[in-house]
Each structure stands twice: as C-alpha cells, then as structure tokens.
Design a protein around this motif. Structure first.
Motif, PDB file in Angstrom:
ATOM      1  N   CYS A 264     -27.116 -29.850  31.602  1.00 53.65           N
ATOM      2  CA  CYS A 264     -26.042 -30.908  31.569  1.00 53.65           C
ATOM      3  C   CYS A 264     -25.336 -30.881  30.089  1.00 53.65           C
ATOM      4  O   CYS A 264     -26.176 -30.833  29.219  1.00 53.65           O
ATOM      5  N   VAL A 265     -24.162 -30.788  30.191  1.00 53.68           N
ATOM      6  CA  VAL A 265     -23.285 -30.856  29.027  1.00 53.68           C
ATOM      7  C   VAL A 265     -22.119 -31.692  29.275  1.00 53.68           C
ATOM      8  O   VAL A 265     -21.445 -31.855  30.415  1.00 53.68           O
ATOM      9  N   ALA A 266     -21.545 -32.402  27.928  1.00 55.05           N
ATOM     10  CA  ALA A 266     -20.543 -33.399  28.171  1.00 55.05           C
ATOM     11  C   ALA A 266     -19.178 -32.901  28.480  1.00 55.05           C
ATOM     12  O   ALA A 266     -18.428 -33.388  29.339  1.00 55.05           O
ATOM     13  N   THR A 267     -18.872 -31.793  28.199  1.00 54.54           N
ATOM     14  CA  THR A 267     -17.559 -31.256  28.207  1.00 54.54           C
ATOM     15  C   THR A 267     -17.432 -29.831  28.902  1.00 54.54           C
ATOM     16  O   THR A 267     -18.701 -28.883  28.820  1.00 54.54           O
ATOM     17  N   GLU A 268     -16.219 -29.226  29.546  1.00 49.82           N
ATOM     18  CA  GLU A 268     -16.094 -27.951  29.871  1.00 49.82           C
ATOM     19  C   GLU A 268     -16.419 -26.840  28.910  1.00 49.82           C
ATOM     20  O   GLU A 268     -16.916 -25.968  29.065  1.00 49.82           O
ATOM     21  N   TYR A 269     -15.985 -27.424  27.836  1.00 48.20           N
ATOM     22  CA  TYR A 269     -16.065 -26.322  26.761  1.00 48.20           C
ATOM     23  C   TYR A 269     -17.417 -26.034  26.439  1.00 48.20           C
ATOM     24  O   TYR A 269     -17.635 -24.639  26.207  1.00 48.20           O
ATOM     25  N   GLY A 270     -18.066 -27.061  26.225  1.00 50.96           N
ATOM     26  CA  GLY A 270     -19.634 -26.828  26.149  1.00 50.96           C
ATOM     27  C   GLY A 270     -20.342 -25.963  27.195  1.00 50.96           C
ATOM     28  O   GLY A 270     -21.146 -25.166  26.963  1.00 50.96           O
ATOM     29  N   ALA A 271     -19.789 -26.026  28.304  1.00 55.97           N
ATOM     30  CA  ALA A 271     -20.327 -25.204  29.501  1.00 55.97           C
ATOM     31  C   ALA A 271     -19.828 -23.638  29.369  1.00 55.97           C
ATOM     32  O   ALA A 271     -20.586 -22.769  29.621  1.00 55.97           O
ATOM     33  N   THR A 272     -18.657 -23.487  28.564  1.00 54.61           N
ATOM     34  CA  THR A 272     -18.316 -21.963  28.400  1.00 54.61           C
ATOM     35  C   THR A 272     -19.535 -21.410  27.605  1.00 54.61           C
ATOM     36  O   THR A 272     -19.163 -19.896  27.495  1.00 54.61           O
TER      37      THR A 272
END
Length: 673
Positions: free
Chosen positions: A30-38
């Motif tokens: 679980c990450v807060a942002t889509e950028y973190g997911a990348t």
C-alpha cells in the motif's frame, strides 16, 4: 503460501518488496501515491494498492486480505498514518510490526563545527528561528508542511523547497508561492555531492531536514552542509509506536526468511572501484553503493565507499568468507562487493563465480590502475603486454624477450626488488623501469630508473611498473639456434640439426617439466626453455666445466626457467619435481638406471635419447624388450653432411651418424599415445 500487507512509500518498503519478489509470499503493498507505485518492482506475487486510506478504510482493506502480518514501513515522521495502521490491525486482529528506521549519525563536533547544527522540536519552531536570520534556505522536509514556512519574511525569495516531482505536489507548492527557481522537483536518493552542489547553486546558509536516518539520506545532508558552510537545522522526532513490536529493515527480512523458510534471490554487484581517487569512480558504481544494503571488500575500498554513503560493511576479500557472511545475513539482499581497479583485470572478482549463482552476479566495470598509469605516460595500453606479479608467478625475463614493453601490477616491494635483480642477472641492464605508486591520490608519485638504480628503492606496495626495452632483441620461436651462438668450450655439444629432430620427437608442451641428462653445454636445455615458456628445465651435468658453460648460455639466451643441477643421474633426481619429459644426451652407461628412476616418479614420462655407440643402442633395445609400453619404441638414424668453402671449391664433410630413440608418454600426435 504466506500473505503479507506492507504499508510502504519509503526506501524500506521498496527494499522489502524487492527482497521477496518472485517468492511464494503474497505481498500487498500500500502506497499513498501513484508515483510511489511506479518505484515498486513488478512481480506476479506483488499486488500494489495506491491511494491514501483512513483508519476505517484500512480496517476494511485488512478484513478483505486477512494477512498473516502487517508491516508498517511508512515514513518515520508519519505519526498519524502509523497510529491508524496500528489501530486498524488491533481491530482486525492482524499481527502488526513497525519497521523502524535507524537514526542518522550525529555530526562530529570535534572539527570546529559547534553551533552549525541546531535541533528544534517542530517545523513551526524552525520557521520562527529562521525568520530572525538572513540567508537562503534549502527545505527538504517535504511538501506536506511547506505552508508552515510561509511565516518567514521574504519566504518566496529566501526559501527553496525540494519536493517530489508529482503534478499534485508541484501544484500545491505553486499555490503557496514556491515556483520557478525556488521549486526543485526531484526524486532521491541524493548523494552528498549532489546536496552540496544544490546548496552552492542557491547560495544556501541553512539546510532544514528531519533526522530521516541513514536510509533517508541524513548523513549525506550533514556532509553536504558541513562542506558548503551551511547550518543544519534538524526538526521533529520520529513517530513512536508504544508497546507494538518493532524491527529494523534487516531484522524484518531475516524474520520473514526464517518464518517462511525463504531464500530470496540476491543481487551481488561486483564493483570495480578504480585506482583509488573517488573522482575516478564511475557513476554506475557510486549508484550501486548508495542503493546497496551492505558493502564488502578490503579496508582500502571500504574507506572510499564510506565517503559515498554510510552503509553496513564487512572487511573481507576472500570469496569463501564472503559467502559464509552472506549466509549468516539473509537480510542483505543488494550487496556491493568492491574491488580495486577493474573487475576484469587480475581481480579477486574472478573467484566469486565459484561461490555464487551466475544469475545473482552483476558486473560493474571500473578504471584499471594500469590504464590510468599508461594514460599518465601518454601510452596506449594496447601497445604493452599487461601482466600481474601480485600474488602470481610470471617470468619477466621471458616476457621482455617477447615484447618491447611490459606493464605489471606489483605486490610487495621485496618482489619488485627481486625482479630488478633478475634483470641484472640475465644481462638486461638496459631495460628502463617506470614506477607509479599511490596512483590517483594526492601523493601520487611516478619515477624512472634502471634495475641497478631501483633494486633497493623504497616503493609502495601495490604499485604499477612499466618495463621497457631500449634495444631490439631476436626471440627464437622455433628450435634451431646456430651452433656458433653458444658458448662451447671443450665440452661436446648436440649439433643444431640433431637438436631440431630430437626436440620434435620429444613433443614438448608449454608447461613441461624436463630433465636434460648429460646436458653438456646446455644447447638442448636452452632450446627447450625457449619452447616450454611456462615450464621448467633441469639441466643435469656432472662436469664442472659443463656446469659453467650451461650457466653462461643460460644468461646469454636469458632463459630464466632453466635450472642447472650439478651431479650424476639418477642420484641427483632427489628433490626435483617429477618430469613430464626427459632428454638423455649422455648417460655414462647408466641409461637403464636413469629410465627406471624416472618411471618410479612418473610412468607416463616421454623420453628421447641420442646414441652414437653400439653399447648405448644395445641398452635401449634391452629396455624395449623389458618394458611392454616401450615395444613401439621409435628410432631413426641421422646422417648430416655440411659443405665448407675451400678456395674456389666447396668440400662436403660428413658428421658422425646419430641414432635418435623416442618412447613413452605422448608421441606428438595430438597428445595420443
């Protein structure tokens, strides 16, 4: 199969996901942002959920997943998020582990920097303090609390905010008045050098940070601020979890490995560190060191790494010990194995492949000290022969017979002195020697001399030397040296034509160990030494004059791999290594004893014997009958006649016929018997 929920968005979260990708664990990140997911790895067992969640949403999420354990690897200052995760785990009965980040190393107050580091409780307190100062400010505490800095007079001019380069973050910063040159959108990690360049570029007098630990780049910020002469302001304190279970990143990886019986696939980066100056380290190598979990190598290499990033380290350069260390530490998944110079040039990295799977190894090339050295001499390394004398046996004499220039890695200074003495011993006084020590360091020294001048010179260990011939020499690449080239005296000598045929029948190899029994002047031994460039020749001679002549011819033809044994065969074989080949030029009637003595040491030895009397031929025929392996003994008779000019005519002079017997061992047919 285990099921894990991992709250990430940090370096620790990314490293945990990387460590267990492509395992049987089912990992929900679980990450807060889509950028973190990348930034997360793509793998079939990793499921990524992006977006911020309230406590109630976390409860719903955990209820649907039903994890074995929930790992909280969120930012150490994200107190509200940590509180919500812990509460949601309590409500759903999920096991909770907080991944704690180690605090950064406090600056050294012993170097006159007292007062340049200020610890404040909150960003509000930091903003109030800065409002009563002058000078530009680099803010690295993130975009969430950026509004609190707007109380500073002339904030939009003095303050430079470094934030994540997402559209939403950049838009928020613009609303607060941070834009243009005062807004730096970049994703870390940041090296000390990059931080320093930013501070100098904006003329910063202050750098504001949280103690984000070594993983968060705290040490690199402190180092940059110290170098740039900027004050370091450290704000806040990490979120506390109370009585909940806590682990650091290494402990969490170890615990997961033991709990689920996993052996994640490591990434081992074999890194060439160059000659020693950090400026000559490649960018790829520096990035690997910053991103690794642990650094392993010799102390000199670890000292360079410490200036790049503060990492756990292990002082070791033996591959076997490296393997044992990593077996004990499964938490280290990205490993930097550091070596001097380039990993492809006489490097310890070569032995690593015997201890670790090939698909775990990732080479990172460096600049060899030899290449750097030759650049300083304005020589192309393709014009020299490159070798190493560091822990290796090489024949400098042989190499200089083959090449005009030899460039070598050196070991101990005593080994270099020995090389100088060998050059003098074999009449190579004209060889010019250039030594480079402490290459690329501030105290680098390059100097030149001859073997006579440098044979006792004080030089640094692990230096580099260029050996250069100033005169052309002719190397005999096939047998057949002219008879008059040898020092002859009054000792019988095997003539040129007989030598050529005898050596052809002997079927020598480069690494052969050869006995030349009854060596005479050493003409055959010299020819064999030229052929067996990586082997050893033992010239056995009992006459004092013969011993003297062999030593003179050894020096004349510069055959370092020829040893003279004074004595009578076979008694003098004692203490010598077992031969692979034996040439018998003279046996004094003891041919049978010589052959049997050799066979006791090596039954597969190859023999060639020259005979000029019926008695010697009779002994050889008796051996043929006695030993079954010698039934196919080959023998030829050679008659050589030579022409000489007498006045206006040419006279033909016949030499005594010679019998050449060959038997045993390889017969020269591709190694077949």
């Amino acid at each position: 199969m285990g099921r894990i929920v991992l709250f990430g968005g940090t370096v620790e979260g990314r490293l945990l996901a990387q460590a267990f990708q492509k395992t049987q664990l089912e990992i929900h990140v679980c990450v807060a942002t889509e950028y973190g997911a990348t930034l997360l790895p793509e793998a079939e067992n990793i499921y990524i959920h992006s977006g911020r969640m309230t406590e109630e949403q976390m409860v719903h999420f955990l209820t649907g997943i039903v994890p074995d354990v929930c790992l909280d690897a969120t930012h150490p200052y994200a107190a509200a998020v940590t509180k919500n995760i812990a509460a949601a785990c309590h409500k759903t009965g999920s096991a909770y582990i907080r991944i704690q980040r180690g605090q950064g190393m406090l600056p050294d107050r012993s170097d006159g920097n007292e007062g340049r580091v200020l610890y404040l409780e909150s960003i509000e307190e930091a903003a109030e303090y800065l409002n009563h100062t002058t000078g530009n400010i680099l803010i690295t505490t993130g975009s969430r609390d950026l509004e609190k800095y707007t109380v500073i007079d002339a904030c939009q001019k003095r303050c430079f905010a470094r934030v994540l380069p997402t559209l939403s973050v950049m838009a928020k910063c613009k609303e607060l008045g941070f834009e243009g040159k005062n807004l730096i959108g970049m994703q870390g990690p940041f090296s000390a050098e990059m931080n320093y360049c930013m501070l100098k570029q904006i003329g910063a007098s202050f750098l504001v940070t949280k103690d984000s630990g070594n993983e968060g780049g705290f040490a690199e910020k402190w180092e940059a601020a110290r170098r740039a002469g900027a004050a370091l302001i450290v704000v806040g304190a990490p979120a506390q979890v109370g009585e909940e279970r806590q682990m650091c990143l290494a402990e969490a990886i170890r615990w997961l490995c033991e709990t689920y019986h996993l052996q994640p696939k490591r990434q081992l980066f074999l890194i060439g560190m160059g000659p020693g100056d950090r400026m000559l380290l490649t960018q790829q190598a520096a990035d690997c060191i910053r991103e690794c979990d642990v650094v392993i190598g010799a102390d000199r290499m670890l000292a360079i790494c410490e200036g790049i990033a503060k990492k756990p380290s292990y002082s070791c350069y033996q591959a076997e010990k490296m393997q044992a260390f990593l077996k004990e530490h499964p938490e280290y998944q990205r490993v930097a194995l550091v070596y001097s110079g380039d990993i492809g040039f006489y490097s310890g990295a070569r032995s690593i492949r015997e201890y670790f799977p090939e698909d775990e190894l990732h080479p990172v090339s460096g600049i060899s000290s030899v290449v750097y050295f030759l650049d300083q001499l304005k020589l192309s390394w393709e014009d020299v022969r490159l070798v190493s004398f560091h822990g290796r046996k090489n024949s400098l004499i042989r190499l200089l017979k083959e090449e005009q220039r030899v460039c070598a890695l050196l070991g101990k200074k005593e080994d270099f002195w020995q090389l100088c003495r060998e050059l003098l011993e074999f009449g190579m006084e004209e060889v010019n020697i250039t030594v480079g020590e402490r290459l690329s360091y501030p105290e680098e020294r390059i100097f030149t001399g001859t073997a006579a001048k440098l044979q006792n010179a004080e030089i640094e260990s692990l230096s580099v030397a260029l050996f250069e011939r100033r005169t052309e020499r002719q190397l005999y690449v096939v047998p057949g040296i002219r008879d008059d080239a040898f020092v002859r005296g009054n000792i019988p000598m095997t003539k040129q034509e007989i030598r050529v045929l005898s050596l052809a029948k002997l079927a020598l190899t480069k690494t052969a160990v050869v006995y030349d029994v009854g060596a005479g002047t050493g003409s055959v031994a010299v020819e064999m030494a030229n052929c067996c460039t990586q082997g050893q020749i033992y010239a056995i001679e009992k006459k004092e004059e013969g011993v003297r002549l062999i030593l003179e011819n050894k020096r004349r033809f510069q055959v370092e791999n020829l040893s003279v044994i004074e004595g009578e065969a076979p008694e003098c074989f004692k203490g010598l290594p077992a031969p692979t080949h034996v040439f018998i030029g003279g046996s004094k009637g003891r041919l049978a004893q010589i052959v049997h003595a050799v066979r006791r040491r090596n039954p597969e030895a190859r023999f060639v014997a020259n005979a000029v009397t019926w008695e010697t031929i009779a002994q050889l025929k008796a051996l043929q009958e006695e030993i079954p392996e010698y039934r196919n003994m080959e023998f030829i008779q050679v008659n050589v006649s030579k022409g000489t000019e007498t006045g206006r005519c040419h006279m033909i002079h016949a030499q005594n016929p010679v019998w050449i017997f060959s038997f045993g061992g390889a017969c020269g047919n591709g190694g077949r018997k």
